[in-house]
Design a protein around this motif. Structure first.
Motif, PDB file in Angstrom:
ATOM      1  N   ALA A 159      -5.937  -4.016  -5.610  1.00  0.00           N
ATOM      2  CA  ALA A 159      -6.360  -3.348  -4.383  1.00  0.00           C
ATOM      3  C   ALA A 159      -6.820  -1.935  -4.700  1.00  0.00           C
ATOM      4  N   VAL A 160      -7.836  -1.483  -3.955  1.00  0.00           N
ATOM      5  CA  VAL A 160      -8.339  -0.128  -4.122  1.00  0.00           C
ATOM      6  C   VAL A 160      -7.305   0.854  -3.569  1.00  0.00           C
ATOM      7  N   GLN A 161      -7.027   1.900  -4.333  1.00  0.00           N
ATOM      8  CA  GLN A 161      -6.033   2.877  -3.908  1.00  0.00           C
ATOM      9  C   GLN A 161      -6.583   3.739  -2.776  1.00  0.00           C
ATOM     10  N   ASN A 162      -5.825   3.828  -1.701  1.00  0.00           N
ATOM     11  CA  ASN A 162      -6.204   4.624  -0.543  1.00  0.00           C
ATOM     12  C   ASN A 162      -4.911   5.204   0.038  1.00  0.00           C
ATOM     13  N   THR A 163      -4.575   6.426  -0.380  1.00  0.00           N
ATOM     14  CA  THR A 163      -3.302   7.022  -0.002  1.00  0.00           C
ATOM     15  C   THR A 163      -3.186   7.227   1.501  1.00  0.00           C
ATOM     16  N   THR A 164      -4.271   7.670   2.147  1.00  0.00           N
ATOM     17  CA  THR A 164      -4.230   7.892   3.590  1.00  0.00           C
ATOM     18  C   THR A 164      -3.913   6.606   4.337  1.00  0.00           C
ATOM     19  N   LEU A 165      -4.574   5.519   3.955  1.00  0.00           N
ATOM     20  CA  LEU A 165      -4.301   4.227   4.583  1.00  0.00           C
ATOM     21  C   LEU A 165      -2.867   3.797   4.298  1.00  0.00           C
ATOM     22  N   GLY A 166      -2.404   4.015   3.078  1.00  0.00           N
ATOM     23  CA  GLY A 166      -1.040   3.649   2.723  1.00  0.00           C
ATOM     24  C   GLY A 166      -0.010   4.386   3.577  1.00  0.00           C
ATOM     25  N   ILE A 167      -0.265   5.666   3.827  1.00  0.00           N
ATOM     26  CA  ILE A 167       0.653   6.457   4.656  1.00  0.00           C
ATOM     27  C   ILE A 167       0.699   5.904   6.078  1.00  0.00           C
ATOM     28  N   TRP A 168      -0.473   5.611   6.648  1.00  0.00           N
ATOM     29  CA  TRP A 168      -0.504   5.071   8.005  1.00  0.00           C
ATOM     30  C   TRP A 168       0.152   3.698   8.076  1.00  0.00           C
ATOM     31  N   LEU A 169      -0.011   2.889   7.033  1.00  0.00           N
ATOM     32  CA  LEU A 169       0.661   1.594   6.993  1.00  0.00           C
ATOM     33  C   LEU A 169       2.179   1.773   6.933  1.00  0.00           C
ATOM     34  N   MET A 170       2.653   2.785   6.189  1.00  0.00           N
ATOM     35  CA  MET A 170       4.092   3.041   6.125  1.00  0.00           C
ATOM     36  C   MET A 170       4.618   3.540   7.468  1.00  0.00           C
TER      37      MET A 170
END
Length: 295
Positions: free
Chosen positions: A7-18
């Motif tokens: 998967a492409v790393q996307n920290t902002t998306l990861g934060i919102w998913l968390m």
């Protein structure tokens, strides 16, 4: 055979998913509290695990290698121990919701990252520096502020979420240890299936009739349980764990807000102050771990 692209790393998306994960976890805890107030805790968790196991098997079947690959482990007893420990922890924590409510239970449970940091040295051989030890000490001061031992009449029920936090910390450490040989997909598969078998063996003896409206709440609990784990998997797929893990603490204010709005709970001053100390110390340990990893 084609390989699956990472998967492409996307920290902002990861934060919102968390953030979404913690919100769904809080909703799940609220439904668990409602059902466990009306029915036996073991039966409620057993039904939840049936759905969770079905979800885990469905996810495994869609991966490369299928269920056979997901079940392949060289450390089955460790994986069984993890699954049983997590199922037991869920039962203890839901019991805490009934005894203390969501707000105070989560305020105490927030200490689990500090327990992981404290036990990672003796159990996994990881190095814990003096700064993190200091933060761990401060965090436990926060727990004492919440529990107020020696002040008036101490409520032994306050130790129930502390037991749950200890069990979850041990589960986290066993998961780290298992990761040395098994993939996350393998551990996830064993967590769901072993937990379902264990809870069935224990919970089937406490079966009781459930009213029709509460079957709707039970369905909501099963769906939120699967959805929250799916969100968590996606969060770790698109961002590093060290980047999104601090946002897991949002489950505390989400659960507290739900407890006060729906269940009429109150937030005592000592609980708010103690929780702030615990969370602050936990965030510091996460920051130090990230600093050491980057150095």
């Amino acid at each position: 055979m084609t390989q699956r692209m990472p998967a492409v790393q996307n920290t902002t998306l990861g934060i919102w998913l968390m953030v979404a994960t913690t919100l769904v976890f809080a909703l799940q805890d609220g439904v668990s509290r409602h059902l466990a107030t009306e029915y036996n805790v073991l039966m409620v968790i057993m039904i939840r695990y049936w759905f969770f196991a079905a979800f885990v098997v469905a996810v495994a079947a869609r991966q490369a290698g299928g269920i056979r690959q997901a079940a392949a482990t060289r450390q089955p007893w460790l994986q069984i121990g993890r699954g049983v420990l997590l199922a037991g922890e869920v039962c203890v924590m839901v019991t805490a919701f009934v005894l203390l409510g969501l707000t105070e239970s989560h305020a105490v449970f927030a200490v689990y990252p500090l327990l992981i940091a404290a036990l990672s040295g003796p159990l996994l051989g990881e190095r814990v520096g003096w700064r993190r030890w200091a933060a761990i000490g401060v965090g436990f001061v926060g727990v004492l502020v919440i529990l107020q031992p020696g002040y008036g009449v101490f409520d032994p029920a306050a130790l129930v979420p502390l037991l749950a936090a200890t069990m979850f910390a041990l589960y986290g450490l066993l998961t780290r240890y298992a990761a040395r040989q098994d993939s996350a997909a393998v551990s996830f598969f064993w967590t769901g299936t072993v937990g379902a078998v264990f809870m069935t063996a224990v919970g089937i003896w406490f079966w009781e009739p459930m009213r029709a409206p509460d079957w709707g709440w039970m369905a909501a609990l099963c769906v939120t349980s699967a959805f929250s784990h799916w969100l968590l998997i996606k969060a770790y797929e698109v961002a590093e764990a060290s980047a999104v893990q601090p946002f897991a603490y949002l489950q505390l204010p989400f659960a507290a807000a739900l407890g006060m709005a729906v269940f009429g709970e109150t937030l005592r001053a000592n609980v708010a102050i103690g929780a702030a100390i615990v969370v602050g110390a936990g965030l510091f340990t996460l920051w130090r771990a990230r600093q050491r990893k980057g150095s």
